[in-house]
Scaffold this motif. Sequence first.
Motif, PDB file in Angstrom:
ATOM      1  N   ARG A 185       0.860  -1.091   0.225  1.00 33.25           N
ATOM      2  CA  ARG A 185       0.124   0.280  -0.092  1.00 33.25           C
ATOM      3  C   ARG A 185       0.662   1.288   0.089  1.00 33.25           C
ATOM      4  O   ARG A 185       0.598   2.185  -0.422  1.00 33.25           O
ATOM      5  CB  ARG A 185      -0.842   0.089   1.293  1.00 33.25           C
ATOM      6  N   GLU A 186       2.123   1.163   0.885  1.00 33.94           N
ATOM      7  CA  GLU A 186       2.831   2.238   0.874  1.00 33.94           C
ATOM      8  C   GLU A 186       3.245   2.317  -0.597  1.00 33.94           C
ATOM      9  O   GLU A 186       3.554   3.747  -1.027  1.00 33.94           O
ATOM     10  CB  GLU A 186       3.969   2.071   1.843  1.00 33.94           C
ATOM     11  N   LYS A 187       3.834   1.676  -1.232  1.00 33.45           N
ATOM     12  CA  LYS A 187       4.328   1.797  -2.657  1.00 33.45           C
ATOM     13  C   LYS A 187       3.114   2.270  -3.795  1.00 33.45           C
ATOM     14  O   LYS A 187       3.395   3.358  -4.473  1.00 33.45           O
ATOM     15  CB  LYS A 187       4.836   0.471  -3.125  1.00 33.45           C
ATOM     16  N   ALA A 188       2.030   1.896  -3.365  1.00 35.17           N
ATOM     17  CA  ALA A 188       0.861   2.393  -4.336  1.00 35.17           C
ATOM     18  C   ALA A 188       0.782   3.791  -3.943  1.00 35.17           C
ATOM     19  O   ALA A 188       0.312   4.922  -5.141  1.00 35.17           O
ATOM     20  CB  ALA A 188      -0.466   1.628  -3.982  1.00 35.17           C
ATOM     21  N   LEU A 189       0.789   4.452  -2.849  1.00 37.60           N
ATOM     22  CA  LEU A 189       0.595   5.854  -2.292  1.00 37.60           C
ATOM     23  C   LEU A 189       1.557   6.716  -3.066  1.00 37.60           C
ATOM     24  O   LEU A 189       1.379   7.599  -3.552  1.00 37.60           O
ATOM     25  CB  LEU A 189       0.595   6.009  -0.864  1.00 37.60           C
ATOM     26  N   ALA A 190       3.119   6.176  -3.027  1.00 36.67           N
ATOM     27  CA  ALA A 190       4.054   7.015  -3.466  1.00 36.67           C
ATOM     28  C   ALA A 190       4.013   6.861  -4.972  1.00 36.67           C
ATOM     29  O   ALA A 190       4.240   7.918  -5.557  1.00 36.67           O
ATOM     30  CB  ALA A 190       5.374   6.185  -3.084  1.00 36.67           C
ATOM     31  N   ASP A 191       3.542   5.739  -5.603  1.00 35.69           N
ATOM     32  CA  ASP A 191       3.680   5.935  -7.025  1.00 35.69           C
ATOM     33  C   ASP A 191       2.537   6.751  -7.633  1.00 35.69           C
ATOM     34  O   ASP A 191       2.662   7.560  -8.611  1.00 35.69           O
ATOM     35  CB  ASP A 191       3.251   4.316  -7.518  1.00 35.69           C
ATOM     36  N   PHE A 192       1.385   6.650  -6.902  1.00 31.56           N
ATOM     37  CA  PHE A 192       0.170   7.578  -7.294  1.00 31.56           C
ATOM     38  C   PHE A 192       0.776   9.164  -7.248  1.00 31.56           C
ATOM     39  O   PHE A 192       0.374   9.871  -8.294  1.00 31.56           O
ATOM     40  CB  PHE A 192      -0.955   7.595  -6.313  1.00 31.56           C
ATOM     41  N   ALA A 193       1.644   9.338  -6.154  1.00 30.27           N
ATOM     42  CA  ALA A 193       1.889  10.954  -6.184  1.00 30.27           C
ATOM     43  C   ALA A 193       2.802  10.974  -7.245  1.00 30.27           C
ATOM     44  O   ALA A 193       2.962  12.259  -7.706  1.00 30.27           O
ATOM     45  CB  ALA A 193       2.509  11.125  -4.581  1.00 30.27           C
ATOM     46  N   TYR A 201       3.568  12.299  -1.243  1.00 32.96           N
ATOM     47  CA  TYR A 201       3.373  11.283  -0.004  1.00 32.96           C
ATOM     48  C   TYR A 201       4.957  11.249   0.521  1.00 32.96           C
ATOM     49  O   TYR A 201       6.014  11.223  -0.198  1.00 32.96           O
ATOM     50  CB  TYR A 201       3.416   9.842  -0.893  1.00 32.96           C
ATOM     51  N   LEU A 202       4.860  11.196   1.600  1.00 34.15           N
ATOM     52  CA  LEU A 202       6.153  11.569   2.576  1.00 34.15           C
ATOM     53  C   LEU A 202       6.300  10.087   3.187  1.00 34.15           C
ATOM     54  O   LEU A 202       5.477  10.019   4.382  1.00 34.15           O
ATOM     55  CB  LEU A 202       6.101  12.633   3.393  1.00 34.15           C
ATOM     56  N   ARG A 203       7.292   9.371   2.915  1.00 26.47           N
ATOM     57  CA  ARG A 203       7.420   7.971   3.728  1.00 26.47           C
ATOM     58  C   ARG A 203       7.651   8.085   4.960  1.00 26.47           C
ATOM     59  O   ARG A 203       8.192   9.361   5.602  1.00 26.47           O
ATOM     60  CB  ARG A 203       8.286   7.323   2.539  1.00 26.47           C
ATOM     61  N   GLY A 204       7.656   7.058   5.610  1.00 22.27           N
ATOM     62  CA  GLY A 204       7.680   6.850   7.017  1.00 22.27           C
ATOM     63  C   GLY A 204       9.373   7.278   7.643  1.00 22.27           C
ATOM     64  O   GLY A 204      10.241   6.553   6.861  1.00 22.27           O
ATOM     65  N   ASP A 205       9.692   8.019   8.574  1.00 24.13           N
ATOM     66  CA  ASP A 205      10.934   8.500   8.693  1.00 24.13           C
ATOM     67  C   ASP A 205      10.584   9.055  10.143  1.00 24.13           C
ATOM     68  O   ASP A 205       9.451   9.638  10.658  1.00 24.13           O
ATOM     69  CB  ASP A 205      11.720   9.040   7.734  1.00 24.13           C
ATOM     70  N   PHE A 501      -5.708  12.062  -2.677  1.00 26.30           N
ATOM     71  CA  PHE A 501      -5.745  11.048  -1.933  1.00 26.30           C
ATOM     72  C   PHE A 501      -7.132  11.099  -1.109  1.00 26.30           C
ATOM     73  O   PHE A 501      -7.726  12.317  -0.919  1.00 26.30           O
ATOM     74  CB  PHE A 501      -4.982  11.112  -0.779  1.00 26.30           C
ATOM     75  N   VAL A 502      -7.519   9.835  -0.441  1.00 31.41           N
ATOM     76  CA  VAL A 502      -9.041   9.930   0.241  1.00 31.41           C
ATOM     77  C   VAL A 502      -8.696   9.346   1.675  1.00 31.41           C
ATOM     78  O   VAL A 502      -8.230   8.307   1.628  1.00 31.41           O
ATOM     79  CB  VAL A 502     -10.087   9.636  -0.459  1.00 31.41           C
ATOM     80  N   VAL A 503      -8.968   9.885   2.745  1.00 31.93           N
ATOM     81  CA  VAL A 503      -8.777   9.436   3.912  1.00 31.93           C
ATOM     82  C   VAL A 503     -10.246   8.985   4.388  1.00 31.93           C
ATOM     83  O   VAL A 503     -11.082   9.930   4.375  1.00 31.93           O
ATOM     84  CB  VAL A 503      -8.158  10.038   5.082  1.00 31.93           C
ATOM     85  N   SER A 504     -10.487   7.814   5.038  1.00 33.86           N
ATOM     86  CA  SER A 504     -11.697   7.236   5.456  1.00 33.86           C
ATOM     87  C   SER A 504     -11.677   6.172   6.331  1.00 33.86           C
ATOM     88  O   SER A 504     -10.544   5.588   6.819  1.00 33.86           O
ATOM     89  CB  SER A 504     -12.417   6.619   4.181  1.00 33.86           C
ATOM     90  N   VAL A 517      -1.861  15.708   0.670  1.00 34.52           N
ATOM     91  CA  VAL A 517      -0.359  15.229   1.242  1.00 34.52           C
ATOM     92  C   VAL A 517      -0.806  14.010   2.202  1.00 34.52           C
ATOM     93  O   VAL A 517      -1.678  14.135   2.840  1.00 34.52           O
ATOM     94  CB  VAL A 517       0.571  16.336   1.707  1.00 34.52           C
ATOM     95  N   VAL A 518       0.032  12.939   1.828  1.00 42.38           N
ATOM     96  CA  VAL A 518      -0.069  11.790   3.043  1.00 42.38           C
ATOM     97  C   VAL A 518       1.166  11.646   3.488  1.00 42.38           C
ATOM     98  O   VAL A 518       2.361  11.563   2.913  1.00 42.38           O
ATOM     99  CB  VAL A 518      -0.563  10.677   2.452  1.00 42.38           C
ATOM    100  N   VAL A 519       1.078  11.926   5.003  1.00 37.53           N
ATOM    101  CA  VAL A 519       2.507  11.720   5.722  1.00 37.53           C
ATOM    102  C   VAL A 519       2.350  10.454   6.344  1.00 37.53           C
ATOM    103  O   VAL A 519       1.446  10.286   7.281  1.00 37.53           O
ATOM    104  CB  VAL A 519       2.649  12.879   6.514  1.00 37.53           C
ATOM    105  N   ASP A 520       3.347   9.439   6.191  1.00 34.64           N
ATOM    106  CA  ASP A 520       3.358   8.306   7.151  1.00 34.64           C
ATOM    107  C   ASP A 520       4.107   8.380   8.172  1.00 34.64           C
ATOM    108  O   ASP A 520       5.250   8.638   8.300  1.00 34.64           O
ATOM    109  CB  ASP A 520       4.093   7.122   6.116  1.00 34.64           C
TER     110      ASP A 520
END
Length: 621
Positions: A185-193, A201-205, A501-504, A517-520
Amino acid sequence: MRNEQGARRAQTVAVVGSGPRGLITVERMAARLAEEQTDRLVDIHLIDAVEVGAGRVYRTDQPGWYLMNTVAGMVSAFSGVPDEGPVRAGAGPSLYEWWAGVDPENASPDGYASRADYGRYTRFLLDAVEQNLPRGVRLLRVRAAVEDIGPDGDGYLLRLSNGEDLRADQVVLTTGHTVPELTGREKALADFAADRVGPRYLRGDSAADMPLADIAPGTPVGVIGLGLSFYDVLAAFTLGRGGRFVPDGDRLRYLPSGREPVVVAGSRSGMPLPARGRNQKPPRFAYRPTLFTQDNIRARVPSGPLDFRRDVLPWLLAEVDLVNCATRLRLRDGEEAGVAFTHAVARAVEGLADPAVPPDVTAMAAVHGVLVDKADLDALARPFSGRTFADRAEFDAALTGAVAADLAEAELGNVDSPHKAAMDVLRDCRGMIMRLADFSGLTPRSHREDLIDWYGPRSAFLAAGPPPVRLRQVLALLEAGVLRVIGPAARFDPDPGAGRFVVSSPVVGGAAVHVDVVVDARIPSPDLDRDLSPLTRRLRERGIWTAYANGDFRTGGVAVTTSPYHPVDRDGRAHTGLHVVGIPTEHTRWFMQVGSNRPGLWGDLVHDADAIAAHVLKGGT
């Protein structure tokens, strides 16, 4: 050691990474060398890509709103307490004692220092260690990344990012968290952005290393996760944007700066990580379990791998129940009543019909009029599980009520709140779980499904905990409209039609919000196979680092021997000149995130470092 001409040469040791594990290893080497009282020559190279003496997580240039989550009085980077001599390896102040000397107005033994202050403290440690090194011993600080390590005669050659090479007789790798390849799912979010202009999309860190300041005011931002890193991200979006929290009676009120984004956060539980209880324990407190002991757990399986749910968890939950019930009895009837109940439970173990099944602690408490439910980690860690909410207002009411209730428990303290005292058991018993689980102590299935996938997240939720002020800030931000928690079972999905993105949440009526923006806000789990670090990749290609396997379960942790933790290569050979400890070995061992020690009490952090120091100073043989 002598060179080819017979002259003495220094033994060369490289410690890669100067976070807590790297520093305590250097500290223990220095302490042991001082005890030897010899004239041996040793060069210790401490190498860090970010800040030597603090590392990346505790670097001193990060903002002060990133806080520790353990009270300062219970944290020490030294392996021993101060004595009548100078501050040096083996004898130094706790974080609080140092803090009180440099910032007496703000320091408190029960307060939470910033991570930057902890970095200043560990740099103080390194300075003190260096100033008191024995003659012939040198500490060399190297700011560079190690990009490759390969065998070189009877030692190793390290290639550094500054273009230099370093030859070392022994190498200690304490490299900490790195960035893994994205999957699922994280790759799908990053690829979409990546495929669109607009969404990011900001990956976890670590939050201090995320480009959070680049997000424009007013931007709708989805935040994945409500754990410790969530609070860091939230602080950056509020305190970091000039907002202020001001007292308003017994609560906080948030005064926006107008530069905040609009935060929509969510997680599986829908509940922000509960607060640590107000500290009531002394700095050197060490919990000694009554039921959760090796002898009791091994009653069913005297040797060989354990099943976590069957053999370990019942005794752990019984220990949690014992502290809960004994605390309630103490508060109601006095100290002696709590002690007497604990002793009665301990005696009950001797009379068990089945020695592998713990006594029913809650039934024993009920005889004394204390009626409590047995500990249920699923129910505790998923407080909204099984519930549906008609709309946002209904969920918001449930959420604020749950946060307020948690704050009330936290205010009672980690001794006088039966709930917080019981949850501290999960934290205090980590060492026992490590000893039981490390190096295939559990069956492969139980290791993966029970410990890593099930118990790990629940334990982190219930026992890690931020300072209580973070929960008060959450309530203030919810009221101010800066923060919205979407609900349980939160989803973060691409919406190609909207280009956003949609948050639900499927259990809250109408809970679907578009964000740009999605921040992990989750720290990625270490995985050797997906690690993108150049050093890790080259060690993996050379076959020096391999993934540890528990039967058919490939864990993703680096395969190492037992203490002093030599990597085991693809041919099954231990590299005795190398040591690997901490985060890279997560899942080979359990809970390698430990980054501090209690003053004067040696936990696994110090024992690991001391064993490595002893082996290194014997020449790595």
